[in-house]
Design a protein around this motif. Structure first.
Motif, short mmCIF file in Angstrom:
data_model
loop_
_atom_site.label_atom_id
_atom_site.label_comp_id
_atom_site.label_asym_id
_atom_site.label_seq_id
_atom_site.Cartn_x
_atom_site.Cartn_y
_atom_site.Cartn_z
N ARG A 126 0.84 -1.19 0.00
CA ARG A 126 0.00 0.00 0.00
C ARG A 126 0.89 1.25 0.00
O ARG A 126 1.97 1.25 0.57
CB ARG A 126 -0.90 -0.01 1.24
CG ARG A 126 -1.98 -1.08 1.19
CD ARG A 126 -2.36 -1.51 2.61
NE ARG A 126 -2.94 -0.42 3.38
CZ ARG A 126 -2.76 -0.27 4.70
NH1 ARG A 126 -2.01 -1.12 5.38
NH2 ARG A 126 -3.31 0.74 5.31
N ASN A 139 0.80 4.03 1.65
CA ASN A 139 1.22 4.56 2.95
C ASN A 139 2.36 3.73 3.55
O ASN A 139 3.21 4.26 4.26
CB ASN A 139 0.04 4.63 3.92
CG ASN A 139 -0.77 3.35 3.98
OD1 ASN A 139 -1.21 2.83 2.94
ND2 ASN A 139 -0.95 2.82 5.16
N ARG A 142 -6.45 -0.24 15.26
CA ARG A 142 -7.22 -0.92 14.21
C ARG A 142 -8.71 -0.89 14.52
O ARG A 142 -9.55 -0.91 13.61
CB ARG A 142 -6.74 -2.36 14.05
CG ARG A 142 -5.35 -2.46 13.46
CD ARG A 142 -4.79 -3.86 13.57
NE ARG A 142 -5.49 -4.82 12.72
CZ ARG A 142 -5.44 -6.15 12.89
NH1 ARG A 142 -4.73 -6.67 13.87
NH2 ARG A 142 -6.08 -6.94 12.07
N ASP A 146 -9.92 4.46 10.83
CA ASP A 146 -9.96 4.09 9.42
C ASP A 146 -8.88 4.87 8.66
O ASP A 146 -8.39 5.87 9.17
CB ASP A 146 -11.32 4.51 8.85
CG ASP A 146 -12.04 3.37 8.19
OD1 ASP A 146 -11.34 2.51 7.60
OD2 ASP A 146 -13.28 3.34 8.25
N SER A 147 -8.59 4.45 7.44
CA SER A 147 -7.66 5.24 6.64
C SER A 147 -8.33 6.59 6.34
O SER A 147 -9.54 6.65 6.12
CB SER A 147 -7.27 4.50 5.37
OG SER A 147 -8.26 4.63 4.40
N SER A 202 0.69 5.83 10.48
CA SER A 202 1.12 5.59 9.10
C SER A 202 0.62 4.24 8.58
O SER A 202 0.14 4.14 7.46
CB SER A 202 2.65 5.62 9.01
OG SER A 202 3.14 6.85 9.44
N GLN A 262 -1.92 2.60 9.45
CA GLN A 262 -3.36 2.63 9.29
C GLN A 262 -3.79 3.52 8.11
O GLN A 262 -4.95 3.50 7.73
CB GLN A 262 -3.98 3.13 10.61
CG GLN A 262 -5.39 2.67 10.86
CD GLN A 262 -5.48 1.15 11.00
OE1 GLN A 262 -4.48 0.46 11.13
NE2 GLN A 262 -6.69 0.63 10.95
N GLY A 263 -2.85 4.30 7.58
CA GLY A 263 -3.21 5.26 6.54
C GLY A 263 -3.95 6.44 7.13
O GLY A 263 -4.73 7.12 6.45
N ALA A 264 -3.71 6.69 8.40
CA ALA A 264 -4.36 7.81 9.10
C ALA A 264 -3.41 8.99 9.18
O ALA A 264 -2.20 8.85 8.96
CB ALA A 264 -4.76 7.38 10.50
N THR A 265 -3.96 10.15 9.49
CA THR A 265 -3.15 11.35 9.65
C THR A 265 -2.79 11.52 11.12
O THR A 265 -3.66 11.42 11.99
CB THR A 265 -3.94 12.59 9.18
OG1 THR A 265 -4.32 12.39 7.82
CG2 THR A 265 -3.10 13.85 9.29
#
Ligand SMILES: *Cc1c(COP(=O)(O)O)cnc(C)c1O
Length: 354
Positions: free
Chosen positions: A5, A7, A99, A103-104, A123, A125-128
């Protein structure tokens, strides 16, 4: 094009403190306990081995949760085993919590400077990651609780690493009440502090408290941690964890460690005494050193840069943790070792600074 992915390709990956092989260092860099764990741990692990390892472990680590619930009854009268979820170290618990809630595209908020793994969790998780600087007095201001539509989780190491500072439970309760999302209070170091936030879990379903046996119970090598939350929240987290995230040896060892409170209290008292000596002697050497509620101290020297000091100490056989936070600053985080280890450190530092 990468296989993984985006990210994951873009992130750095968490770099744990050095675990050197070969040369023997005075190792004061990863907040391990200098004293061995209770002998009861080895006996309990031996019994599991003798009985055989062909069966899967208890997926819920029931034995441990029952003992932990008894132990924490005084701090949190409502607690029963279903308030507790165990993990393969508290890092596993942090992963399960992330988790479960994030969510991302969502936002995770945490202070700076703090545990570097929080950034990594965001990172993956694709989160900010939304980073809020501590105030000069190591409290957290209104920015920490500011509204944000995508905010799903706030993380607070308390006592904090690397500073060793602590936000009092009353203030943490106010932060939790003002936050629009769950707050995980990471209490990896709470056993070395005067106070803790366990009781807040009963008053607010959005408060989770995580603990580790790595530091205060001398079991960093065994991997065991847990999180305390209201049962309906723990029930949800249970769906996210690996079925057998704690093995039979670690469940037995961790339970035996918890049972030997005399051993725990004795080591704790020794570490607290050495902590005061270490902080005092660092100040005599000219370091600025914050009062610590953990098993390490954070310090900086007004006339000597931290990185070269770290390197010179390493060359002299003493490992401490050099930490640098982009946009914030750097310093040395020094684990409270045994009196002998701390003696060697102070002697080497004295020579380096002379
Ligand atoms: C050491 C540490 C942990 C992780 O502990 P493990 O139980 O060994 O995974 C979690 N949070 C903080 C702030 C730590 O320093």
């Amino acid at each position: 094009m990468t296989l993984v992915r985006k990210n994951i390709a873009a992130m750095q990956g968490y770099v744990p403190g050095e675990q050197p092989r070969g040369r023997e260092y005075v190792k004061l860099n990863t907040n391990e306990n200098p004293y061995p764990c209770s002998p009861a741990v080895k006996a309990a692990i031996g019994r599991v081995c003798t009985a055989g390892l062909q069966r899967y472990p208890d997926p819920q680590a029931t034995e441990f949760r029952e003992r932990a619930a008894e132990l924490f009854q005084k701090r949190l009268p409502a607690i029963t085993p279903d308030w507790i979820l165990c993990g393969n170290g508290s890092d596993d618990v942090l992963t399960i919590v992330t988790r479960s809630f994030v969510d991302s595209g969502d936002v995770i908020r945490f202070p700076r400077p703090s545990y570097v793994l929080y950034e990594t969790l965001a990172s993956i998780q694709g989160a900010t990651a939304e980073v809020v600087d501590f105030e000069p007095d190591w409290s957290l201001g209104e920015r920490f609780t500011a509204p944000n539509d995508r905010l799903r989780l706030a993380l607070l190491a308390n006592p904090n690493s690397p500073s060793g500072t602590m936000i009092p439970p009353e203030a943490v309760a106010r932060l939790a009440a003002a936050l629009p999302c769950p707050l995980l209070v990471d209490e990896a170091y709470a056993d070395f502090a005067d106070r803790d936030c366990l009781s807040l879990v009963a008053d607010n379903e959005r408060v989770l408290v995580s603990r580790s046996l790595s530091k205060s119970y001398s079991l960093a090598g065994l991997r065991f941690g847990f999180v305390v939350g209201q049962p309906h929240v723990i029930e949800q987290l249970n769906k996210v964890k690996d079925s057998y995230n704690c093995d039979a040896l670690s469940i037995a060892g961790a339970t035996a460690a918890l049972d030997d409170q005399r051993h725990f209290q004795r080591n704790r008292a020794a570490i607290l005494a050495t902590r005061e000596r270490l902080a005092g002697d660092l100040r005599k050497l000219g370091f600025e050193c914050i009062d610590s509620q953990a098993n390490f101290v954070w310090c900086r020297h007004p006339r000597h840069a931290a990185r070269p000091l770290y390197e010179q100490l390493k060359a002299a056989g003493v490992l401490v943790r050099y930490m640098s936070y982009a946009g914030w600053g750097d310093g040395l985080r020094i684990t409270v070792g045994s009196d002998d280890q701390v003696g060697v450190l102070l002697e080497k530092l004295g020579t380096l600074l002379a």
